[in-house]
Design an enzyme around this catalytic site. Structure first.
Site, PDB file in Angstrom:
ATOM      1  N   GLY A   9       0.825  -1.217   0.000  1.00  0.00           N
ATOM      2  CA  GLY A   9       0.000   0.000   0.000  1.00  0.00           C
ATOM      3  C   GLY A   9       0.854   1.260   0.000  1.00  0.00           C
ATOM      4  N   ALA A  10       1.889   1.274  -0.850  1.00  0.00           N
ATOM      5  CA  ALA A  10       2.786   2.442  -0.891  1.00  0.00           C
ATOM      6  C   ALA A  10       2.321   3.476  -1.915  1.00  0.00           C
ATOM      7  CB  ALA A  10       4.207   1.994  -1.187  1.00  0.00           C
ATOM      8  N   SER A  12      -0.186   5.550  -1.520  1.00  0.00           N
ATOM      9  CA  SER A  12      -0.727   6.782  -0.931  1.00  0.00           C
ATOM     10  C   SER A  12      -0.416   6.836   0.554  1.00  0.00           C
ATOM     11  CB  SER A  12      -2.247   6.881  -1.177  1.00  0.00           C
ATOM     12  OG  SER A  12      -2.955   6.077  -0.263  1.00  0.00           O
ATOM     13  N   GLY A  13      -0.751   7.959   1.175  1.00  0.00           N
ATOM     14  CA  GLY A  13      -0.709   8.096   2.626  1.00  0.00           C
ATOM     15  C   GLY A  13       0.610   7.716   3.269  1.00  0.00           C
ATOM     16  N   GLY A  15       2.173   4.794   3.567  1.00  0.00           N
ATOM     17  CA  GLY A  15       3.071   3.919   2.802  1.00  0.00           C
ATOM     18  C   GLY A  15       3.923   4.721   1.831  1.00  0.00           C
ATOM     19  N   SER A 142      -2.767   0.323  15.207  1.00  0.00           N
ATOM     20  CA  SER A 142      -3.502   1.570  15.384  1.00  0.00           C
ATOM     21  C   SER A 142      -3.972   1.724  16.810  1.00  0.00           C
ATOM     22  CB  SER A 142      -4.710   1.622  14.466  1.00  0.00           C
ATOM     23  OG  SER A 142      -5.401   2.833  14.692  1.00  0.00           O
ATOM     24  N   TYR A 189     -12.803  -2.827  10.822  1.00  0.00           N
ATOM     25  CA  TYR A 189     -11.468  -2.231  10.665  1.00  0.00           C
ATOM     26  C   TYR A 189     -10.684  -2.312  11.972  1.00  0.00           C
ATOM     27  CZ  TYR A 189      -7.873   1.412  10.435  1.00  0.00           C
ATOM     28  OH  TYR A 189      -6.686   2.093  10.503  1.00  0.00           O
TER      29      TYR A 189
HETATM   30  P1  NDP Z   1      -4.444   5.234   2.686  1.00  0.00           P
HETATM   31  O1  NDP Z   1      -5.841   4.888   2.315  1.00  0.00           O
HETATM   32  O2  NDP Z   1      -3.876   6.532   2.230  1.00  0.00           O
HETATM   33  O3  NDP Z   1      -3.453   4.084   2.220  1.00  0.00           O
HETATM   34  C1  NDP Z   1      -3.850   2.748   2.227  1.00  0.00           C
HETATM   35  C2  NDP Z   1      -3.057   2.008   1.175  1.00  0.00           C
HETATM   36  O4  NDP Z   1      -3.497   0.640   1.180  1.00  0.00           O
HETATM   37  C3  NDP Z   1      -3.280   2.535  -0.236  1.00  0.00           C
HETATM   38  O5  NDP Z   1      -2.035   2.507  -0.896  1.00  0.00           O
HETATM   39  C4  NDP Z   1      -4.221   1.514  -0.831  1.00  0.00           C
HETATM   40  O6  NDP Z   1      -4.112   1.346  -2.220  1.00  0.00           O
HETATM   41  C5  NDP Z   1      -3.716   0.263  -0.133  1.00  0.00           C
HETATM   42  N1  NDP Z   1      -4.660  -0.852  -0.258  1.00  0.00           N
HETATM   43  C6  NDP Z   1      -5.958  -0.907   0.103  1.00  0.00           C
HETATM   44  N2  NDP Z   1      -6.486  -2.091  -0.230  1.00  0.00           N
HETATM   45  C7  NDP Z   1      -5.488  -2.811  -0.809  1.00  0.00           C
HETATM   46  C8  NDP Z   1      -5.417  -4.105  -1.380  1.00  0.00           C
HETATM   47  N3  NDP Z   1      -6.488  -4.906  -1.461  1.00  0.00           N
HETATM   48  N4  NDP Z   1      -4.230  -4.524  -1.883  1.00  0.00           N
HETATM   49  C9  NDP Z   1      -3.152  -3.732  -1.846  1.00  0.00           C
HETATM   50  N5  NDP Z   1      -3.164  -2.489  -1.330  1.00  0.00           N
HETATM   51  C10 NDP Z   1      -4.327  -2.037  -0.818  1.00  0.00           C
HETATM   52  O7  NDP Z   1      -4.412   5.128   4.284  1.00  0.00           O
HETATM   53  P2  NDP Z   1      -3.241   5.370   5.368  1.00  0.00           P
HETATM   54  O8  NDP Z   1      -1.986   5.742   4.713  1.00  0.00           O
HETATM   55  O9  NDP Z   1      -3.817   6.230   6.412  1.00  0.00           O
HETATM   56  O10 NDP Z   1      -3.124   3.915   5.992  1.00  0.00           O
HETATM   57  C11 NDP Z   1      -1.918   3.190   6.036  1.00  0.00           C
HETATM   58  C12 NDP Z   1      -1.841   2.385   7.320  1.00  0.00           C
HETATM   59  O11 NDP Z   1      -1.837   3.264   8.443  1.00  0.00           O
HETATM   60  C13 NDP Z   1      -3.015   1.442   7.552  1.00  0.00           C
HETATM   61  O12 NDP Z   1      -2.528   0.213   8.051  1.00  0.00           O
HETATM   62  C14 NDP Z   1      -3.845   2.140   8.613  1.00  0.00           C
HETATM   63  O13 NDP Z   1      -4.577   1.231   9.380  1.00  0.00           O
HETATM   64  C15 NDP Z   1      -2.743   2.783   9.408  1.00  0.00           C
HETATM   65  N6  NDP Z   1      -3.122   3.885  10.268  1.00  0.00           N
HETATM   66  C16 NDP Z   1      -3.602   5.055   9.750  1.00  0.00           C
HETATM   67  C17 NDP Z   1      -3.936   6.090  10.591  1.00  0.00           C
HETATM   68  C18 NDP Z   1      -4.461   7.375  10.083  1.00  0.00           C
HETATM   69  O14 NDP Z   1      -4.778   8.228  10.907  1.00  0.00           O
HETATM   70  N7  NDP Z   1      -4.583   7.573   8.787  1.00  0.00           N
HETATM   71  C19 NDP Z   1      -3.756   5.965  12.041  1.00  0.00           C
HETATM   72  C20 NDP Z   1      -3.236   4.704  12.461  1.00  0.00           C
HETATM   73  C21 NDP Z   1      -2.920   3.729  11.603  1.00  0.00           C
HETATM   74  P3  NDP Z   1      -4.842   2.370  -3.270  1.00  0.00           P
HETATM   75  O15 NDP Z   1      -3.946   3.575  -3.321  1.00  0.00           O
HETATM   76  O16 NDP Z   1      -4.843   1.580  -4.520  1.00  0.00           O
HETATM   77  O17 NDP Z   1      -6.193   2.669  -2.732  1.00  0.00           O
END
Ligand code: NDP
Length: 314
Positions: A9-10, A12-13, A15, A142, A189
């Site tokens: 999941g690199a 966006s966000g 990753g 989380s 979740y």
């Molecule tokens: P994002 O939605 O920005 O990133 C999530 C990533 O996961 C995206 O790259 C997305 O891909 C990918 N993804 C989703 N489904 C799949 C799949 N089936 N196969 C492969 N990749 C997939 O969210 P965050 O960056 O916020 O989340 C990243 C981590 O951080 C998660 O584990 C989340 O639980 C954790 N987290 C986030 C917090 C927050 O406040 N945001 C707080 C605590 C933990 P695509 O780009 O294609 O959608």
């Protein structure tokens, strides 16, 4: 040599920010394991990563077949695996009905937990073979799954119960929730994040001594601006970042969160195994306590055994 880190999941966000932080050090080659190739390629270019610092490879965690194919493709690159970061996640807080993975598991637990469970088990062999001095496997946790915190007490709370829903297949026929209850997307979740934290500890207990691999989890802070909240109602998405910034003060930027996860990947002072890392307001890391359920060794063992059956390892 440069280290090789696989980050799921690199695209966006967190990753993406972590991939960028590691690439910027010049010491890492990042494998961006993503379901959307084009999006990942564009994202890497957008943040200014240079071509020699990353490779995008296809991985859809909502398909166990795709997980196996990813492992095969990664092995064909003949790169060593030095660090694995299980970061990808889906969050469906407003869904009224469950959706399902290719193998028919409820989507949040199927993706966030079961997909990563199979991936980490298969890639453990590759980590073992690496000669890198500090090999690590990191599963992003989380605060929301930790009922010993304020944020973890916002209903619906995480609760895996006796895992009866998971044991019966999590396919919606008996239940699509781990505890066997009614479907609730936000809870699914949080439950999946408890699974992530339990899995990290079980990996530590089973494999740390034998392999020397460091197993860790973390809560990077509330990154209120990421795509994670994309399915939330618009008013929530508008108010959540300022609420976290000014009221709870738990807010961190994607860039800062990426630096934190990059520390867990490579900082020598964060090399201890079995730890759930957090950061305080002046951005220094500390070993945090997990909630009772998220540190329950009996439950971790049971989760491991049930998950092995579901992903076809037992
Ligand atoms: P994002 O939605 O920005 O990133 C999530 C990533 O996961 C995206 O790259 C997305 O891909 C990918 N993804 C989703 N489904 C799949 C799949 N089936 N196969 C492969 N990749 C997939 O969210 P965050 O960056 O916020 O989340 C990243 C981590 O951080 C998660 O584990 C989340 O639980 C954790 N987290 C986030 C917090 C927050 O406040 N945001 C707080 C605590 C933990 P695509 O780009 O294609 O959608």
């Amino acid at each position: 040599r440069k280290g090789t880190a696989v980050i799921t999941g690199a695209s966006s966000g967190l990753g993406l920010a972590t991939a960028k932080a590691l690439a910027d050090t010049g010491k890492w080659h990042v494998i961006m394991a993503c379901r959307n190739f084009l999006k990942a390629e564009k994202a890497a270019k957008f943040v200014g990563m240079s071509k020699e610092d990353y490779t995008v490879m296809h991985l859809d965690l909502a398909s166990l077949e795709s997980v196996k194919q990813f492992v095969d493709s990664f092995r064909r690159t003949e790169r060593p695996l030095d660090v694995l970061v299980c970061n990808a996640a889906v969050y469906q807080p407003t869904a009224k009905e469950p959706s399902f993975t290719a193998e028919g598991f409820e989507l949040s637990v199927g993706t966030n937990h079961l997909g990563h469970f199979l991936l980490s088990r298969l890639l453990l062999d590759d980590l073992k073979q690496s000669d890198y001095p500090s090999k690590r496997m990191i599963i992003v946790g989380s605060i929301t799954g930790n009922t010993n915190t304020l944020a973890g007490n916002v209903p619906p709370k995480a609760n895996l119960g006796d895992l009866r829903g998971l044991a019966s297949g999590l396919n919606g026929q008996n239940s699509s929730m781990i505890d066997g209850g009614e479907y609730d997307g936000a809870k699914a979740y949080k439950d999946s994040k408890v699974c992530n934290m339990l899995t990290m500890q079980e990996l530590h207990r089973r494999y740390h001594e034998e392999t020397g691999v460091t197993f860790a989890s973390l809560y990077p802070g509330c990154i209120a601006t990421t795509g994670l909240f994309r399915e939330h109602v618009p008013l929530f998405r508008l108010l959540f970042p300022p609420f976290q910034k000014y009221i709870t003060k738990g807010y961190v930027s994607e860039e800062e969160a990426g630096k934190r996860l990059a520390q867990v990947v490579s900082d020598p002072s964060l090399g201890k195994s079995g730890v759930y890392w957090s950061w305080n307001n002046n951005s220094s890391s500390f070993e945090n306590q997990l909630s009772k359920e998220a540190s329950d060794a009996e439950k971790a063992k049971k989760l491991w055994e049930v998950s092995e059956k579901l992903v076809g390892l037992a």
